[in-house]
Scaffold this motif. Structure first.
Motif, PDB file in Angstrom:
ATOM      1  N   ASN A 182      17.542  -2.087  41.090  1.00 13.29           N
ATOM      2  CA  ASN A 182      16.895  -1.707  42.343  1.00 13.29           C
ATOM      3  C   ASN A 182      17.882  -1.131  43.347  1.00 13.29           C
ATOM      4  OD1 ASN A 182      13.809  -2.425  42.724  1.00 13.29           O
ATOM      5  ND2 ASN A 182      14.684  -3.801  41.207  1.00 13.29           N
ATOM      6  N   ILE A 183      19.104  -1.632  43.370  1.00 15.80           N
ATOM      7  CA  ILE A 183      20.123  -1.022  44.233  1.00 15.80           C
ATOM      8  C   ILE A 183      20.370   0.413  43.768  1.00 15.80           C
ATOM      9  CG2 ILE A 183      22.579  -1.053  44.861  1.00 15.80           C
ATOM     10  CD1 ILE A 183      22.409  -4.131  44.834  1.00 15.80           C
ATOM     11  N   LYS A 184      20.487   0.577  42.453  1.00 13.86           N
ATOM     12  CA  LYS A 184      20.741   1.915  41.891  1.00 13.86           C
ATOM     13  C   LYS A 184      19.636   2.901  42.263  1.00 13.86           C
ATOM     14  CE  LYS A 184      21.887   4.095  37.497  1.00 13.86           C
ATOM     15  NZ  LYS A 184      22.094   3.866  36.053  1.00 13.86           N
ATOM     16  N   SER A 185      18.386   2.424  42.295  1.00 12.92           N
ATOM     17  CA  SER A 185      17.283   3.330  42.619  1.00 12.92           C
ATOM     18  C   SER A 185      16.945   3.348  44.115  1.00 12.92           C
ATOM     19  CB  SER A 185      16.044   2.981  41.783  1.00 12.92           C
ATOM     20  OG  SER A 185      15.629   1.662  42.013  1.00 12.92           O
ATOM     21  N   GLY A 186      17.837   2.755  44.937  1.00 19.49           N
ATOM     22  CA  GLY A 186      17.694   2.879  46.381  1.00 19.49           C
ATOM     23  C   GLY A 186      16.675   1.960  47.025  1.00 19.49           C
ATOM     24  N   LYS A 187      16.264   0.915  46.349  1.00 20.40           N
ATOM     25  CA  LYS A 187      15.276  -0.021  46.901  1.00 20.40           C
ATOM     26  C   LYS A 187      15.981  -1.072  47.770  1.00 20.40           C
ATOM     27  CE  LYS A 187      11.665   1.088  43.984  1.00 20.40           C
ATOM     28  NZ  LYS A 187      11.863   2.509  43.928  1.00 20.40           N
ATOM     29  N   ASN A 188      15.239  -1.612  48.729  1.00 23.62           N
ATOM     30  CA  ASN A 188      15.775  -2.651  49.600  1.00 23.62           C
ATOM     31  C   ASN A 188      15.559  -4.015  48.937  1.00 23.62           C
ATOM     32  OD1 ASN A 188      16.472  -4.460  51.570  1.00 23.62           O
ATOM     33  ND2 ASN A 188      15.142  -3.604  53.150  1.00 23.62           N
ATOM     34  N   ILE A 189      16.636  -4.649  48.514  1.00 26.44           N
ATOM     35  CA  ILE A 189      16.551  -5.962  47.868  1.00 26.44           C
ATOM     36  C   ILE A 189      17.290  -7.023  48.694  1.00 26.44           C
ATOM     37  CG2 ILE A 189      16.116  -5.257  45.485  1.00 26.44           C
ATOM     38  CD1 ILE A 189      19.591  -5.963  46.793  1.00 26.44           C
ATOM     39  N   ARG A 190      17.535  -6.736  49.961  1.00 27.63           N
ATOM     40  CA  ARG A 190      18.311  -7.652  50.813  1.00 27.63           C
ATOM     41  C   ARG A 190      17.793  -9.086  50.821  1.00 27.63           C
ATOM     42  NH1 ARG A 190      20.332  -4.722  56.272  1.00 27.63           N
ATOM     43  NH2 ARG A 190      21.266  -6.766  56.538  1.00 27.63           N
ATOM     44  N   PRO A 191      16.464  -9.327  50.801  1.00 27.00           N
ATOM     45  CA  PRO A 191      16.002 -10.719  50.814  1.00 27.00           C
ATOM     46  C   PRO A 191      16.439 -11.532  49.582  1.00 27.00           C
ATOM     47  CG  PRO A 191      14.205  -9.235  51.395  1.00 27.00           C
ATOM     48  CD  PRO A 191      15.338  -8.380  50.909  1.00 27.00           C
ATOM     49  N   LEU A 192      16.871 -10.857  48.525  1.00 31.64           N
ATOM     50  CA  LEU A 192      17.259 -11.563  47.299  1.00 31.64           C
ATOM     51  C   LEU A 192      18.729 -11.975  47.292  1.00 31.64           C
ATOM     52  CD1 LEU A 192      15.364  -9.351  44.686  1.00 31.64           C
ATOM     53  CD2 LEU A 192      14.564 -11.391  45.896  1.00 31.64           C
ATOM     54  N   LEU A 193      19.460 -11.583  48.332  1.00 33.61           N
ATOM     55  CA  LEU A 193      20.899 -11.880  48.421  1.00 33.61           C
ATOM     56  C   LEU A 193      21.187 -12.541  49.765  1.00 33.61           C
ATOM     57  CD1 LEU A 193      22.026  -8.313  47.308  1.00 33.61           C
ATOM     58  CD2 LEU A 193      22.145 -10.366  45.878  1.00 33.61           C
ATOM     59  N   THR A 194      22.280 -13.327  49.820  1.00 33.03           N
ATOM     60  CA  THR A 194      22.689 -13.817  51.135  1.00 33.03           C
ATOM     61  C   THR A 194      23.201 -12.617  51.937  1.00 33.03           C
ATOM     62  OG1 THR A 194      24.984 -14.269  50.523  1.00 33.03           O
ATOM     63  CG2 THR A 194      23.367 -16.056  50.159  1.00 33.03           C
ATOM     64  N   GLU A 195      23.204 -12.750  53.241  1.00 30.55           N
ATOM     65  CA  GLU A 195      23.622 -11.640  54.110  1.00 30.55           C
ATOM     66  C   GLU A 195      25.051 -11.194  53.787  1.00 30.55           C
ATOM     67  OE1 GLU A 195      22.908  -8.699  56.857  1.00 30.55           O
ATOM     68  OE2 GLU A 195      21.472 -10.155  56.068  1.00 30.55           O
ATOM     69  N   LYS A 196      25.960 -12.159  53.594  1.00 29.37           N
ATOM     70  CA  LYS A 196      27.364 -11.807  53.337  1.00 29.37           C
ATOM     71  C   LYS A 196      27.530 -11.102  51.986  1.00 29.37           C
ATOM     72  CE  LYS A 196      29.228 -15.561  56.139  1.00 29.37           C
ATOM     73  NZ  LYS A 196      29.840 -16.893  56.093  1.00 29.37           N
ATOM     74  N   VAL A 197      26.772 -11.534  50.987  1.00 30.92           N
ATOM     75  CA  VAL A 197      26.852 -10.880  49.671  1.00 30.92           C
ATOM     76  C   VAL A 197      26.287  -9.467  49.768  1.00 30.92           C
ATOM     77  CG1 VAL A 197      25.988 -10.919  47.289  1.00 30.92           C
ATOM     78  CG2 VAL A 197      26.883 -13.015  48.329  1.00 30.92           C
ATOM     79  N   TRP A 198      25.163  -9.324  50.469  1.00 34.50           N
ATOM     80  CA  TRP A 198      24.599  -7.989  50.641  1.00 34.50           C
ATOM     81  C   TRP A 198      25.602  -7.060  51.334  1.00 34.50           C
ATOM     82  CZ3 TRP A 198      21.877  -4.132  49.301  1.00 34.50           C
ATOM     83  CH2 TRP A 198      21.683  -3.067  50.186  1.00 34.50           C
ATOM     84  N   GLU A 199      26.232  -7.539  52.390  1.00 36.42           N
ATOM     85  CA  GLU A 199      27.202  -6.710  53.124  1.00 36.42           C
ATOM     86  C   GLU A 199      28.387  -6.326  52.232  1.00 36.42           C
ATOM     87  OE1 GLU A 199      28.092  -9.122  56.527  1.00 36.42           O
ATOM     88  OE2 GLU A 199      26.190  -8.643  57.516  1.00 36.42           O
ATOM     89  N   TYR A 200      28.833  -7.255  51.404  1.00 36.41           N
ATOM     90  CA  TYR A 200      29.959  -6.991  50.500  1.00 36.41           C
ATOM     91  C   TYR A 200      29.586  -5.913  49.476  1.00 36.41           C
ATOM     92  CZ  TYR A 200      34.030  -8.154  47.564  1.00 36.41           C
ATOM     93  OH  TYR A 200      35.205  -8.117  46.857  1.00 36.41           O
ATOM     94  N   ILE A 201      28.382  -6.029  48.910  1.00 37.78           N
ATOM     95  CA  ILE A 201      27.912  -5.038  47.936  1.00 37.78           C
ATOM     96  C   ILE A 201      27.748  -3.676  48.603  1.00 37.78           C
ATOM     97  CG2 ILE A 201      25.897  -4.354  46.543  1.00 37.78           C
ATOM     98  CD1 ILE A 201      25.548  -7.358  45.857  1.00 37.78           C
ATOM     99  N   ASP A 202      27.114  -3.674  49.777  1.00 36.13           N
ATOM    100  CA  ASP A 202      26.854  -2.424  50.485  1.00 36.13           C
ATOM    101  C   ASP A 202      28.153  -1.744  50.918  1.00 36.13           C
ATOM    102  OD1 ASP A 202      24.846  -0.623  51.554  1.00 36.13           O
ATOM    103  OD2 ASP A 202      25.479  -1.313  53.543  1.00 36.13           O
ATOM    104  N   HIS A 203      29.090  -2.524  51.458  1.00 37.24           N
ATOM    105  CA  HIS A 203      30.361  -1.993  51.914  1.00 37.24           C
ATOM    106  C   HIS A 203      31.149  -1.348  50.756  1.00 37.24           C
ATOM    107  CE1 HIS A 203      34.137  -1.659  54.131  1.00 37.24           C
ATOM    108  NE2 HIS A 203      34.746  -2.222  53.097  1.00 37.24           N
ATOM    109  N   ASN A 204      31.100  -1.978  49.584  1.00 35.64           N
ATOM    110  CA  ASN A 204      31.855  -1.484  48.422  1.00 35.64           C
ATOM    111  C   ASN A 204      31.063  -0.508  47.549  1.00 35.64           C
ATOM    112  OD1 ASN A 204      34.552  -2.978  48.398  1.00 35.64           O
ATOM    113  ND2 ASN A 204      33.106  -4.665  48.713  1.00 35.64           N
ATOM    114  N   LEU A 205      29.820  -0.220  47.959  1.00 34.38           N
ATOM    115  CA  LEU A 205      28.958   0.716  47.221  1.00 34.38           C
ATOM    116  C   LEU A 205      28.750   0.290  45.770  1.00 34.38           C
ATOM    117  CD1 LEU A 205      30.514   4.072  48.575  1.00 34.38           C
ATOM    118  CD2 LEU A 205      28.522   2.830  49.467  1.00 34.38           C
ATOM    119  N   PHE A 206      28.665  -1.027  45.537  1.00 40.74           N
ATOM    120  CA  PHE A 206      28.467  -1.523  44.190  1.00 40.74           C
ATOM    121  C   PHE A 206      27.054  -1.233  43.684  1.00 40.74           C
ATOM    122  CE2 PHE A 206      31.809  -5.006  45.055  1.00 40.74           C
ATOM    123  CZ  PHE A 206      32.830  -4.186  44.602  1.00 40.74           C
ATOM    124  N   TYR A 207      26.962  -1.011  42.386  1.00 32.10           N
ATOM    125  CA  TYR A 207      25.689  -0.848  41.658  1.00 32.10           C
ATOM    126  C   TYR A 207      24.926   0.408  42.044  1.00 32.10           C
ATOM    127  CZ  TYR A 207      26.723  -5.855  41.112  1.00 32.10           C
ATOM    128  OH  TYR A 207      27.322  -7.070  40.885  1.00 32.10           O
TER     129      TYR A 207
END
Length: 193
Positions: free
Chosen positions: A166-191
């Motif tokens: 879902n990250i790869k296809s641009g969907k918002n999956i933020r509720p499935l992650l803690t805020e800090k994990v989401w920020e870490y993934i987003d900042h590093n452009l993972f997946y």
């Protein structure tokens, strides 16, 4: 101290992992749950995994507000591919005053008889099993084993694969992650790709 070992690639760790780990910490006799980041599961393609350090960092970020949940990199130091039985021996040598148990989903219990030296694991360690939705045939013999404890935990059907796709296809999956994990993934452009 009674330690529950919750193994996973945690690629990435999500709220489902935290729900299970916290439930085990609060509703069993386990004192702590160690989330053991596995560097390479022999059953998974290594190419799909984020770097070990990044996955460990996400587990750290996800668990830092939960005193009973601890990230563990113990398998990073063991030869790869590694087997759970080797990890348990290593932990027993390193922490002789701790009692280690395994935490696994019901789906893993069904294939547990295929694990390396599974009889030795069962002989020396308790196994705490959380429910999973699965169509596989039950392993009744293992389910009724005195060292196997079926825990009435919430059924969580969130997968890291679903999150990555879902990250790869641009969907918002933020509720499935803690805020800090989401920020870490987003900042590093993972997946993303």
């Amino acid at each position: 101290m009674k330690i529950g070992l919750y193994f996973g690639t945690f690629n990435p760790i999500h709220v489902g992992h935290l729900i299970i780990a916290n439930h085990m910490a609060e509703h069993t006799d386990l004192d702590q749950i160690w989330l053991v980041v596995t560097p390479h599961n022999p059953l998974k393609k290594k190419s799909t995994l984020l770097d070990d350090y990044h996955r460990l960092q996400m587990v750290f970020l996800a668990t830092e507000d939960y005193p009973k949940l601890k990230p563990s990199d113990i398998e990073f130091k063991l030869s790869q591919p590694n087997y759970t039985v080797n990890t348990l021996v290593h932990l027993e040598e390193k922490y002789p005053s701790h009692e280690f148990s395994l935490i696994m989903g019901e789906d893993n219990l069904k294939s547990f008889h295929k694990w390396k030296n599974y009889e030795a694991i069962l002989e020396h360690h308790n196994i705490y099993v959380y429910p999973r939705i699965s169509s596989e045939v039950e392993n009744v013999e293992l389910k009724n084993h005195p060292k196997v404890h079926l825990i009435d935990a919430p059924v969580v059907e969130i997968s890291s694969t679903f999150i990555r796709n879902n990250i790869k296809s641009g969907k918002n999956i933020r509720p499935l992650l803690t805020e800090k994990v989401w920020e870490y993934i987003d900042h590093n452009l993972f997946y993303k790709k």
